[in-house]
Design a protein around this motif. Structure first.
Motif, PDB file in Angstrom:
ATOM      1  N   GLU A 108       3.762 134.136  78.894  1.00  0.00           N
ATOM      2  CA  GLU A 108       4.615 134.459  77.743  1.00  0.00           C
ATOM      3  C   GLU A 108       4.072 135.604  76.903  1.00  0.00           C
ATOM      4  O   GLU A 108       4.821 136.268  76.189  1.00  0.00           O
ATOM      5  CB  GLU A 108       4.784 133.222  76.871  1.00  0.00           C
ATOM      6  CG  GLU A 108       5.807 132.288  77.454  1.00  0.00           C
ATOM      7  CD  GLU A 108       5.842 130.962  76.712  1.00  0.00           C
ATOM      8  OE1 GLU A 108       4.825 130.612  76.101  1.00  0.00           O
ATOM      9  OE2 GLU A 108       6.893 130.321  76.754  1.00  0.00           O
ATOM     10  N   ASN A 111       5.457 139.942  77.370  1.00  0.00           N
ATOM     11  CA  ASN A 111       6.925 140.099  77.332  1.00  0.00           C
ATOM     12  C   ASN A 111       7.351 141.377  76.603  1.00  0.00           C
ATOM     13  O   ASN A 111       8.428 141.452  76.046  1.00  0.00           O
ATOM     14  CB  ASN A 111       7.576 138.876  76.675  1.00  0.00           C
ATOM     15  CG  ASN A 111       7.154 138.746  75.232  1.00  0.00           C
ATOM     16  OD1 ASN A 111       6.276 139.467  74.781  1.00  0.00           O
ATOM     17  ND2 ASN A 111       7.779 137.833  74.527  1.00  0.00           N
ATOM     18  N   LYS A 114      11.001 144.201  77.201  1.00  0.00           N
ATOM     19  CA  LYS A 114      12.340 143.620  77.063  1.00  0.00           C
ATOM     20  C   LYS A 114      13.309 144.667  76.527  1.00  0.00           C
ATOM     21  O   LYS A 114      12.900 145.658  75.933  1.00  0.00           O
ATOM     22  CB  LYS A 114      12.294 142.398  76.150  1.00  0.00           C
ATOM     23  CG  LYS A 114      11.783 142.682  74.762  1.00  0.00           C
ATOM     24  CD  LYS A 114      11.670 141.388  74.003  1.00  0.00           C
ATOM     25  CE  LYS A 114      10.986 141.606  72.661  1.00  0.00           C
ATOM     26  NZ  LYS A 114      10.529 140.355  72.079  1.00  0.00           N
TER      27      LYS A 114
ATOM     28  N   ARG B 681      20.449 142.649  76.378  1.00  0.00           N
ATOM     29  CA  ARG B 681      19.978 141.420  75.734  1.00  0.00           C
ATOM     30  C   ARG B 681      19.437 140.450  76.770  1.00  0.00           C
ATOM     31  O   ARG B 681      18.639 139.585  76.479  1.00  0.00           O
ATOM     32  CB  ARG B 681      21.136 140.754  74.990  1.00  0.00           C
ATOM     33  CG  ARG B 681      21.730 141.708  73.980  1.00  0.00           C
ATOM     34  CD  ARG B 681      22.046 141.023  72.690  1.00  0.00           C
ATOM     35  NE  ARG B 681      22.524 142.015  71.741  1.00  0.00           N
ATOM     36  CZ  ARG B 681      23.680 141.920  71.087  1.00  0.00           C
ATOM     37  NH1 ARG B 681      24.449 140.855  71.270  1.00  0.00           N
ATOM     38  NH2 ARG B 681      24.038 142.858  70.255  1.00  0.00           N
ATOM     39  N   GLN B 683      17.581 141.121  79.150  1.00  0.00           N
ATOM     40  CA  GLN B 683      16.215 141.494  79.516  1.00  0.00           C
ATOM     41  C   GLN B 683      15.271 141.041  78.410  1.00  0.00           C
ATOM     42  O   GLN B 683      14.922 141.809  77.532  1.00  0.00           O
ATOM     43  CB  GLN B 683      16.126 143.026  79.673  1.00  0.00           C
ATOM     44  CG  GLN B 683      17.161 143.619  80.598  1.00  0.00           C
ATOM     45  CD  GLN B 683      16.822 143.426  82.054  1.00  0.00           C
ATOM     46  OE1 GLN B 683      15.680 143.579  82.440  1.00  0.00           O
ATOM     47  NE2 GLN B 683      17.813 143.073  82.845  1.00  0.00           N
ATOM     48  N   ASP B 684      14.858 139.745  78.493  1.00  0.00           N
ATOM     49  CA  ASP B 684      14.053 139.237  77.371  1.00  0.00           C
ATOM     50  C   ASP B 684      12.562 139.397  77.584  1.00  0.00           C
ATOM     51  O   ASP B 684      11.774 138.998  76.743  1.00  0.00           O
ATOM     52  CB  ASP B 684      14.394 137.771  77.079  1.00  0.00           C
ATOM     53  CG  ASP B 684      14.173 136.916  78.300  1.00  0.00           C
ATOM     54  OD1 ASP B 684      13.710 137.474  79.321  1.00  0.00           O
ATOM     55  OD2 ASP B 684      14.470 135.716  78.248  1.00  0.00           O
ATOM     56  N   SER B 689      12.279 133.780  83.153  1.00  0.00           N
ATOM     57  CA  SER B 689      13.745 133.836  83.086  1.00  0.00           C
ATOM     58  C   SER B 689      14.280 134.787  84.144  1.00  0.00           C
ATOM     59  O   SER B 689      15.347 134.561  84.717  1.00  0.00           O
ATOM     60  CB  SER B 689      14.192 134.253  81.693  1.00  0.00           C
ATOM     61  OG  SER B 689      13.819 135.576  81.459  1.00  0.00           O
TER      62      SER B 689
END
Lengths: 115, 713
Positions: A108, A111, A114, B681, B683-684, B689
């Protein structure tokens, strides 16, 4: 459906084990790996899950090769294993590097990419 | 560099119809100004800050002039061509008219030599004049001026000497470009920039006509080389039909060619309805006005018509249209010129008016008269402009005739005054001056040509107006009580209508006019002598020297009766031979005009600003002088008819472009952006995911496959 896949026979003494058995096992392994990959956050575990998916596909390949009395599939598995070994070396090295950067093994924390 | 050995050549073969080859050095005539361009450009790059470019220009142009003189003395009769190289060659078949060739070549005949003599001669003199006139701009501006000046002479030489219509077109565009560059020489002045643009745009309207005419000439006759075109059997056949009056035998394509060509001529030579650019072109430096906008470039239209005279004769209406346009332009411009106060603008309108005479001369079939008037006009109008320029130079840009008076008595202004006087006599058509003879040729021909008598009367009336407005300038500015006010110092600035400059009646306090130096005086004196001597040309040879030159060219008119613009046996005016009668009539008209000018503008005038008789007369005429001063509101009419609607239309197009075209293009750009904005959106950044969506996708894919297999099973 499965009856279609079960056609054809293995030689004795494994005549009772059909192609479908192998494929079911392979599918189960793949799904386990996939579920593990999606649900776990530990990079090493995730990496091991990908290895499991690799082996599932290898198993299917070998089963098909045996089923069609053809060595191509087995040959291919050898290559896959070779690549997997190389990939394991690089993957684990990457995990070590990532760990050094963030002092964490959680996926996590990576990330930033994004939209 | 110059091999002048073969001067003793004969330019033409025994038969006048045959095309002889001219010696290669005639190509040096256009080449010399081009060398001048190169040298001046180099000096500009090296940052020369002296008068060197001017003297290089004078030297180059003088060589060019000398070569032209040699070309003249060596020329015998008919065409002589010198081919430089094959310029364009296209072929799209083997048939007649299926290949297009244009050589970069020069063709020499009488008309060419006539034009080149005064073009190179005047260019040399005016370059010398400009060396002093432009002296305040020594440096980059000076270099720029002489680059454009040389380029102009080169283009003019191509226009006049070219051996085909495409060479003419090249020169035509070249002189237009140089005209634009030189009108806009003072590019920091908004008026000069506007005038340059106006000149260029109005000329482009004419150029469209010329381009179409050249195109149509090629399509119809299959060639644009003069020597082939004018000798072609097709054209000779049409000319025969025209002479016999069988107009209906001539196809409309052939008759349309002159109609297109004349549009080009009207644009370049400032005729109705395209004359509006020339008066504004006076924003350029005065040497430019003298050379380009009085003596040479604006006569290109006359040259075009004279050169393609056979093409004009195959149309029943072309020459009458030319005659009427010229006549009406002459009258209109003269009436405007009468009411102006800026002496340079008066000269500009008189140029338009005199060009009208030339067109009228061509229209009534006296190409000799038109050619002679071009020649004499070139000299005396250049003289007049240069004299005005000297005044402008000396009085800090003052050009308002209400603020200058009695220059004759100011020390150092004698030669300018005499030059102006000679020029004015010529322009006014005073008896025995060159302008008198050339104008009479046109007038007499108009009276004797059936159906053109009205043109004759209008031109005669205009001659009176011309004499009046010409001497109005002379009597106001050069004689009478001494009084002057400085202008506002800029060379290019031509009017200072506000009275803040020079306190009233404060003749020269704190301002010392700067009398012209040797270069200006020398050039003015030379031109004055030339203007006087030009009258003698009328008495050389059979019908004058110019007649000989014109008859040795395509402007030659086939003899039906007496071709030389001379007396037609049958025609008579007041019981006399028309040319003889015209001498007396136009003498009287010219002198009456001068007397009116004297009575209004010199007699009883006590100061520069007020001429009681003229002012009283003006008041008696009511609003008419004001309308004339405002140029009959033609510019406003064009503004209303063309510029306004075009502006509205262009605004409409701007909005169409902005909203529709740009809108579509922008929509194409915006669409992916907007869609991407929504999709990103997803593509977090979390690895799992992505994996889940991959797995979901895979599952979906498998599901579909399974369903399909089931269905087919």
């Amino acid at each position: 459906m499965l009856e279609v896949l079960a056609q054809g026979a293995f030689a004795e003494p494994m005549a009772s084990i059909t192609l479908a058995h192998y494929l079911v096992l392979s599918g189960a392994m793949f799904v386990l790996g996939l579920v593990g990959f999606v649900t776990r956050r530990n990079l090493i575990i995730m990496f091991l899950c990908t290895e499991m998916m690799f082996q599932a596909s290898g198993l299917a390949l070998v089963a098909f090769a045996r089923y069609s009395m053809n060595l191509d599939g087995q040959t291919f598995v050898i290559f896959v294993l070779t690549v997997a070994a190389a990939e394991a070396a690089m993957g684990l090295a990457l995990v070590v590097l990532l760990f050094r950067k963030q002092e964490s093994l959680s996926a996590e924390v990576w990330n930033q990419l994004k939209g | 560099m110059l091999d002048l050995a073969p001067i003793a050549m004969t330019l033409a073969a025994d038969s006048p119809a045959a095309v002889a080859s001219a010696p290669a050095w005639v190509m040096l005539i256009p080449a010399m100004p081009m060398i001048g361009v190169v040298l001046c450009t180099l000096m500009s790059i090296m940052g020369v800050r002296s008068k060197l470019p001017a003297f290089v220009t004078v030297a180059c142009l003088a060589v060019s002039f000398l070569l032209t003189v040699f070309m003249f003395t060596g020329h015998s009769e008919g065409w002589a061509t010198a081919v430089g190289w094959e310029w364009l060659h296209y072929s799209w078949g083997d048939g007649n008219g299926q290949n297009f060739t244009a050589n970069f070549a020069f063709a020499v005949d009488g008309l060419t030599i006539l034009w080149m003599l005064f073009v190179t001669g005047l260019a040399t003199l005016i370059a010398l004049y400009a060396s002093e006139y432009m002296a305040t701009d020594v440096g980059q501006g000076y270099n720029r001026f002489f680059i454009a000046f040389n380029l102009f002479v080169f283009s003019m030489a191509c226009l006049v000497m070219g051996s085909n219509l495409l060479m003419l077109y090249l020169g035509w565009e070249g002189v237009g470009l140089c005209s634009y560059l030189l009108i806009g020489y003072y590019y920091k002045k908004p008026e000069a920039v506007a005038a340059a643009k106006k000149a260029f745009i109005v000329n482009r309207i004419g150029d469209v006509g010329l381009a179409l005419g050249v195109y149509l000439a090629f399509v119809h006759f299959g060639t644009i080389e003069y020597t082939e075109l004018f000798a072609s059997e097709k054209l000779q056949g049409y000319l025969h039909d025209a002479a016999e009056g069988h107009w209906s035998h001539i196809p409309w394509q052939a008759s349309a060619i002159p109609l297109f060509l004349m549009v080009g001529a009207f644009g370049k030579s400032a005729q109705l309805p395209l004359y509006v650019w020339l008066p504004d072109a006076m924003e350029g430096p005065t040497p430019v006005s003298a050379l380009i906008h009085a003596a040479t470039m604006v006569t290109a239209g006359v040259y075009l018509i004279a050169r393609t005279y056979p093409l004009f004769q195959v149309s029943e209406i072309a020459l009458p249209i030319v005659a009427w346009v010229g006549t009406l332009t002459a009258l209109l411009a003269a009436t405007i010129g009468m009411a102006q106060f800026d002496i340079k603008r008066i000269m500009a309108y008189s140029t338009v008016s005199q060009l009208g005479y030339m067109f009228a001369g061509l229209g009534v079939m006296t190409s000799v008269g038109a050619g002679f008037h071009v020649l004499t006009h070139a000299f005396f109008k250049a003289l007049l402009f240069l004299a005005c320029g000297a005044v402008m130079h000396g009085f800090a840009g003052q050009l308002d005739l209400r603020k200058l008076s009695g220059l004759w008595k100011v020390p150092g202004w004698r030669i300018v005054t005499i030059g102006m006087f000679v020029g004015c006599l010529n322009l006014a058509g005073f008896p025995l001056t060159a302008g008198f003879f050339s104008k009479d040729m046109i007038l007499a021909e108009a009276f004797v040509t059936p159906g053109f008598a009205l043109i004759g009367w209008i031109l005669l009336f205009t001659a009176g107006l011309t004499a009046y407005y010409t001497f109005r300038v002379f009597f106001r500015v050069f004689v009478g009580p001494v009084e002057y006010h400085a202008g506002d110092d800029h060379h290019g600035d031509d009017h200072a209508h506000d009275d803040s400059h020079g306190d009233d009646h404060d003749a020269g306090h704190g301002f010392h006019p700067h009398a012209p130096g040797w270069a200006i005086n020398f050039v003015l004196a030379t031109l004055a002598v030339c203007s006087i001597v030009a009258a003698g040309l009328y008495f050389i040879g059979d019908h004058g020297w110019v007649a000989g030159m014109i008859h040795d060219s395509t402007a030659h008119i086939d003899p039906h009766g007496d071709e030389a613009g001379g007396s037609h046996g049958s025609a008579a005016l007041f019981g006399l031979d028309p040319h003889k009668a015209m001498y007396y009539i136009s003498s009287v008209v010219g002198i009456v005009g001068i007397i009116f000018a004297y009575a209004f503008h010199l007699h009883g005038r006590k100061s520069a600003g007020e001429a009681p008789a003229a002012d009283a007369f003006k008041a008696a005429l009511g609003p008419i002088p004001r309308w004339a001063e405002n140029k009959w509101y033609v510019d406003e009419l064009y503004q209303f008819l063309f510029r306004g609607p075009l502006l509205v239309l262009s605004h409409i197009f701007r909005y169409v472009d902005m909203l529709l075209v740009d809108g579509l293009v922008n929509l194409m750009g915006w669409l992916p952006y907007a869609v991407g904005g929504r999709l990103r959106r997803g593509q977090d950044g979390v690895l799992q995911s992505y994996a889940a969506s991959m797995a979901g996708g895979l599952a979906l894919f498998l599901l579909v496959i399974l369903l399909l297999v089931n269905q087919s099973a």
